[in-house]
Design an enzyme around this catalytic site. Structure first.
Site, PDB file in Angstrom:
ATOM      1  N   CYS A 111      12.517  27.829   4.272  1.00 16.25           N
ATOM      2  CA  CYS A 111      11.452  26.879   3.482  1.00 16.25           C
ATOM      3  C   CYS A 111      11.481  27.346   1.925  1.00 16.25           C
ATOM      4  O   CYS A 111      12.270  27.586   1.118  1.00 16.25           O
ATOM      5  CB  CYS A 111      10.420  26.679   4.360  1.00 16.25           C
ATOM      6  SG  CYS A 111       9.459  25.068   3.937  1.00 16.25           S
ATOM      7  N   HIS A 112      10.013  27.623   1.718  1.00 17.86           N
ATOM      8  CA  HIS A 112       9.667  28.003   0.389  1.00 17.86           C
ATOM      9  C   HIS A 112       9.646  29.467   0.356  1.00 17.86           C
ATOM     10  O   HIS A 112       9.335  29.901  -0.776  1.00 17.86           O
ATOM     11  CB  HIS A 112       8.117  27.382   0.080  1.00 17.86           C
ATOM     12  CG  HIS A 112       8.019  26.079  -0.023  1.00 17.86           C
ATOM     13  ND1 HIS A 112       8.358  25.016   0.784  1.00 17.86           N
ATOM     14  CD2 HIS A 112       8.005  25.247  -1.313  1.00 17.86           C
ATOM     15  CE1 HIS A 112       8.122  23.763   0.422  1.00 17.86           C
ATOM     16  NE2 HIS A 112       7.815  24.063  -0.836  1.00 17.86           N
ATOM     17  N   GLY A 113      10.218  30.149   1.326  1.00 10.01           N
ATOM     18  CA  GLY A 113      10.107  31.542   1.225  1.00 10.01           C
ATOM     19  C   GLY A 113      11.028  32.126   0.026  1.00 10.01           C
ATOM     20  O   GLY A 113      10.573  33.008  -0.471  1.00 10.01           O
ATOM     21  N   PRO A 114      12.102  31.424  -0.382  1.00 10.95           N
ATOM     22  CA  PRO A 114      12.907  32.157  -1.528  1.00 10.95           C
ATOM     23  C   PRO A 114      11.991  32.272  -2.924  1.00 10.95           C
ATOM     24  O   PRO A 114      12.539  32.841  -3.678  1.00 10.95           O
ATOM     25  CB  PRO A 114      14.014  31.269  -1.589  1.00 10.95           C
ATOM     26  CG  PRO A 114      14.095  30.700  -0.364  1.00 10.95           C
ATOM     27  CD  PRO A 114      12.847  30.460   0.461  1.00 10.95           C
ATOM     28  N   TRP A 115      10.976  31.530  -2.938  1.00 13.36           N
ATOM     29  CA  TRP A 115       9.949  31.698  -4.149  1.00 13.36           C
ATOM     30  C   TRP A 115       9.685  33.034  -4.387  1.00 13.36           C
ATOM     31  O   TRP A 115       9.741  33.581  -5.396  1.00 13.36           O
ATOM     32  CB  TRP A 115       8.779  30.942  -3.750  1.00 13.36           C
ATOM     33  CG  TRP A 115       8.632  29.505  -4.649  1.00 13.36           C
ATOM     34  CD1 TRP A 115       9.765  29.051  -5.408  1.00 13.36           C
ATOM     35  CD2 TRP A 115       7.615  28.586  -4.393  1.00 13.36           C
ATOM     36  NE1 TRP A 115       9.239  27.940  -6.106  1.00 13.36           N
ATOM     37  CE2 TRP A 115       8.104  27.489  -5.160  1.00 13.36           C
ATOM     38  CE3 TRP A 115       6.545  28.460  -3.577  1.00 13.36           C
ATOM     39  CZ2 TRP A 115       7.429  26.433  -5.343  1.00 13.36           C
ATOM     40  CZ3 TRP A 115       5.818  27.248  -3.813  1.00 13.36           C
ATOM     41  CH2 TRP A 115       6.245  26.247  -4.499  1.00 13.36           C
TER      42      TRP A 115
END
Length: 222
Positions: A111-115
């Site tokens: 999900c937004h983890g790659p941020w």
């Protein structure tokens, strides 16, 4: 058979993590025998979210001040709108994922983890996926963004969100399982002490001593 028995997994998370993106992978990892630790920015508990609604809290096992990437064999980074935003602003969190990547630890990101990886300067030249809303952030940081349920790139596996959960779980376990030969070397099988031999040895020693004493007494009588 548990595929990940003994594998030490750091779940890097903060307040605002997407509930199912932490709880479901953690359950899967534990079922496979992994030793899972929630690593966060502060002690106590962190609050999960179900999209925009508050979810359950989970207990923090260790803070980033207390541990380092080398203490673990693998890393899981769940998403959510808030969780990775808190993490990406932490120098300790950035150092943790940088060190994990230098050590070639397998990392599962959803999900937004790659941020977090973007802010740590790790995604340039890498191939991954994420929640579509941060596609531009990932691409602008120099990564190749792919709209697929799960993407494997060397020591990373990434997925777009909860709707890809089954593919993410399978990809995570497959990636983490490749680390198991190293874990087997690190944790050799325990060898039980030959407890049953001691009574026999002791008995034999006492018997020999008794025979020796008896022989000396007989000699004295003669």
């Amino acid at each position: 058979m548990q595929k990940l028995k003994g594998l030490r997994v750091a779940v890097l998370a903060a307040d605002g993590f997407e509930q199912v993106e932490l709880t479901i992978p953690v359950k899967k990892l534990k079922r496979e025998g992994a030793d899972v630790s929630i690593v966060s920015l502060h002690k106590g508990k962190i609050r999960g979210m179900n999209l925009l609604y508050p979810g359950r809290k989970v207990t923090v096992d260790a803070t980033l001040q207390e541990v380092k990437a080398a203490d673990y064999d693998a890393v899981l980074i769940p998403g959510g709108f808030v969780n990775p935003d808190f993490l990406r602003q932490s120098a300790l969190a950035q150092d943790f994922v940088r060190d994990a990547d230098i050590l070639n630890l397998p990392m599962a990101i959803i999900c937004h983890g790659p941020w977090v990886l973007v802010s740590a300067g790790l995604v340039e030249g890498r191939k991954l996926t994420s929640w579509p809303g941060i596609k531009d952030d990932v691409k602008n940081a120099g990564a190749e963004w792919v709209d697929e349920p799960v993407i494997r790139d060397r020591n990373w596996v990434s997925s777009r969100g909860p709707h890809d959960m089954l593919a993410f779980l399978n990809g995570m376990v497959e990636l983490f399982a490749e680390k198991m030969p190293e874990v087997a070397i690190r944790v050799p099988p325990q060898v039980e002490a030959p407890r049953k031999r001691w009574p026999k040895l002791l008995a034999g020693g006492l018997a020999s001593a008794a025979l020796g004493i008896g022989a000396r007494r007989l000699a004295a009588l003669r």
